[in-house]
Motif scaffolding. Sequence first.
Motif, short mmCIF file in Angstrom:
data_model
loop_
_atom_site.label_atom_id
_atom_site.label_comp_id
_atom_site.label_asym_id
_atom_site.label_seq_id
_atom_site.Cartn_x
_atom_site.Cartn_y
_atom_site.Cartn_z
N THR A 1 45.70 44.00 35.42
CA THR A 1 45.11 45.30 35.06
C THR A 1 46.01 46.12 37.22
OG1 THR A 1 43.21 45.21 35.44
CG2 THR A 1 44.07 46.00 33.54
N HIS A 2 46.07 44.83 38.07
CA HIS A 2 45.98 45.64 38.99
C HIS A 2 47.35 44.92 39.59
CE1 HIS A 2 43.48 46.30 42.50
NE2 HIS A 2 45.03 45.84 43.11
N VAL A 3 48.55 45.77 39.57
CA VAL A 3 49.56 45.65 40.42
C VAL A 3 50.61 46.43 40.48
CG1 VAL A 3 52.17 44.67 39.52
CG2 VAL A 3 50.44 43.94 37.65
N HIS A 4 51.00 46.69 41.96
CA HIS A 4 51.83 47.56 42.58
C HIS A 4 52.71 47.27 42.37
CE1 HIS A 4 48.18 48.76 45.00
NE2 HIS A 4 47.85 47.95 45.06
N VAL A 5 53.99 48.27 41.67
CA VAL A 5 54.96 47.86 41.51
C VAL A 5 56.03 48.24 42.39
CG1 VAL A 5 57.25 48.50 39.78
CG2 VAL A 5 54.89 47.54 39.06
N PHE B 1 41.61 56.60 37.49
CA PHE B 1 41.65 56.91 38.63
C PHE B 1 41.22 55.87 39.86
CE2 PHE B 1 41.68 60.18 35.94
CZ PHE B 1 42.82 60.93 36.35
N LYS B 2 42.13 55.25 40.41
CA LYS B 2 42.10 54.72 42.05
C LYS B 2 41.71 55.25 43.56
CE LYS B 2 43.37 50.57 44.60
NZ LYS B 2 44.57 50.03 45.13
N ALA B 3 40.68 54.86 43.83
CA ALA B 3 40.38 55.66 45.29
C ALA B 3 40.04 54.54 46.34
CB ALA B 3 39.05 55.89 45.15
N LEU C 1 37.54 47.11 43.47
CA LEU C 1 38.91 46.32 42.69
C LEU C 1 38.45 45.15 44.03
CD1 LEU C 1 41.04 49.29 42.93
CD2 LEU C 1 40.77 47.69 41.46
N HIS C 2 39.06 43.66 43.33
CA HIS C 2 39.88 42.57 44.52
C HIS C 2 38.49 42.50 45.19
CE1 HIS C 2 40.76 46.18 47.25
NE2 HIS C 2 41.93 45.74 46.98
N LEU C 3 37.47 41.86 44.48
CA LEU C 3 36.13 41.79 45.72
C LEU C 3 36.38 40.47 46.18
CD1 LEU C 3 33.52 42.87 45.89
CD2 LEU C 3 32.95 40.57 44.34
N SER D 1 45.73 39.88 39.65
CA SER D 1 46.62 39.62 40.66
C SER D 1 46.03 40.54 41.81
CB SER D 1 48.33 40.05 40.03
OG SER D 1 49.15 40.86 40.14
N ASP D 2 46.26 41.82 41.69
CA ASP D 2 47.05 42.25 42.97
C ASP D 2 48.25 41.94 43.99
OD1 ASP D 2 46.43 44.16 45.27
OD2 ASP D 2 45.32 43.27 46.39
N HIS D 3 48.76 42.06 42.78
CA HIS D 3 50.44 41.82 42.94
C HIS D 3 50.96 43.17 43.69
CE1 HIS D 3 54.35 40.66 42.58
NE2 HIS D 3 55.00 41.41 42.29
ZN LIG Z 1 45.88 46.38 45.11
#
Ligand SMILES: [Zn+2]
Length: 437
Positions: A59-63, A146-148, A229-231, A302-304
């Motif tokens: 659920t955490h990918v930057h394309v 939503f991401k903030a 996110l990504h603690l 991943s936070d890819h």
């Molecule tokens: Zn990220």
Amino acid sequence: MVDLVVRSRRAVTPDGERPAAVVVTEGRIVAVEAYDAVLDAAADVDLGDTALLPGLVDTHVHVNEPGRTEWEGFATATRAAAAGGVTAIVDMPLNSLPPTVTVDALRIKRAAALGQCHIDVGFWGGAIPGNAGDLPGLHDAGVFGFKAFLADSGVPEFPPVDPDQLADALAAVDALFVVHAEDPWHLHDAAASPDYADFLASRPHDAEHAAVATAIDAAREAGARVHILHLSSATALPLIRAARAEGVRVTAETCPHYLTLDAEHIPSGATEFKCCPPIRDSANADLLWTALAEGLITCVVSDHSPCTPDLKRPDTGDFAAAWGGIASVQLGLPVIWTAARARGHSLADVVSWMARRPADLVGLVRKGRLAVGADADLVAFDPGATFVVDPSLLHHRNPVTPYAGRELTGVVRTTWLRGRPVTGDGPAGRFLEREGL
Ligand SMILES: [Zn+2]
């Protein structure tokens, strides 16, 4: 006759690992039978001792497409994901241009992705100052939430919100909010330096602690769902534990790099290790593992977040100037499995962290589980095989990775999307939309 049967002596079902035959018709799991059940199938695959997992949900990918496709695009990101056993991703709203902060921008992103995706793709929307009025429309259009950011995001078109603006966003729509939790008042400007310790000192534990407190306060005040996110900093864990005990709807994820890399071993100038929040020391990582085992951290994603190699400043190795982001969507499963098994965790634990719980976070009830009614997103995973990470074998558009040269345990042999092997030809991924929630 059914379309496909996949048998394994190590099928990881919601009840744990056991011998089973997963029966597939029209892309769905229609039965989970005994391993040696007699079945009439068009294709019958026996994996033997190779494990059968549900496809992972990341659920955490930057394309980054459109706009920064040279960093990563839908074709390359989803091909890499499939090679890593991931069958569904949810794309982050920033680093692509335009950022996904309006319904029009979502339409542009979907148009860019159309026909390119080898696995299923959903989208996050973004909450930035002044767009609270756009959030209900984006939510209706099917984003998962939503991401903030509470601090600078790294790109000017996606500014951070202050606590009042976060409250406005939470009041605008009843949705899941996912928060990059670093507090700007606790961050320092890092001096130009190839020494990782200098960069780490610029993003102290306090920054995460304060931002997690802000996010929890906002969730409590609005009665909203907030996901951290990504603690990275374990110092924020007691806050999350206390808030949950109090009934505040807050959850948290972490990433493979925070669990398996440590600040003590980052070489000088090795900017492929730079991400925000930063990788901290090994004692901190141990505390993250404990929180994962306890269920306080619910998922591993991943936070890819790739970029072009030049933006990592390999010429100077300057951590301050390098882009912060780690690309790992293809490697998350073996990275985590290698470390998890050494710590006594089971494959079922890994599936829970990387498939079922991320699916549950965003309400994808047909993803992330080997169960009747679920999509036949399957992974043949050899849990005993080892390999050395060779960047030239990565499908990421830019194969820069901090895992280069590492020996990992666990090899993805085949990935099926809705009952069809993902081969790299004929992208068959679909767009995912929020179901309920
Ligand atoms: Zn990220």
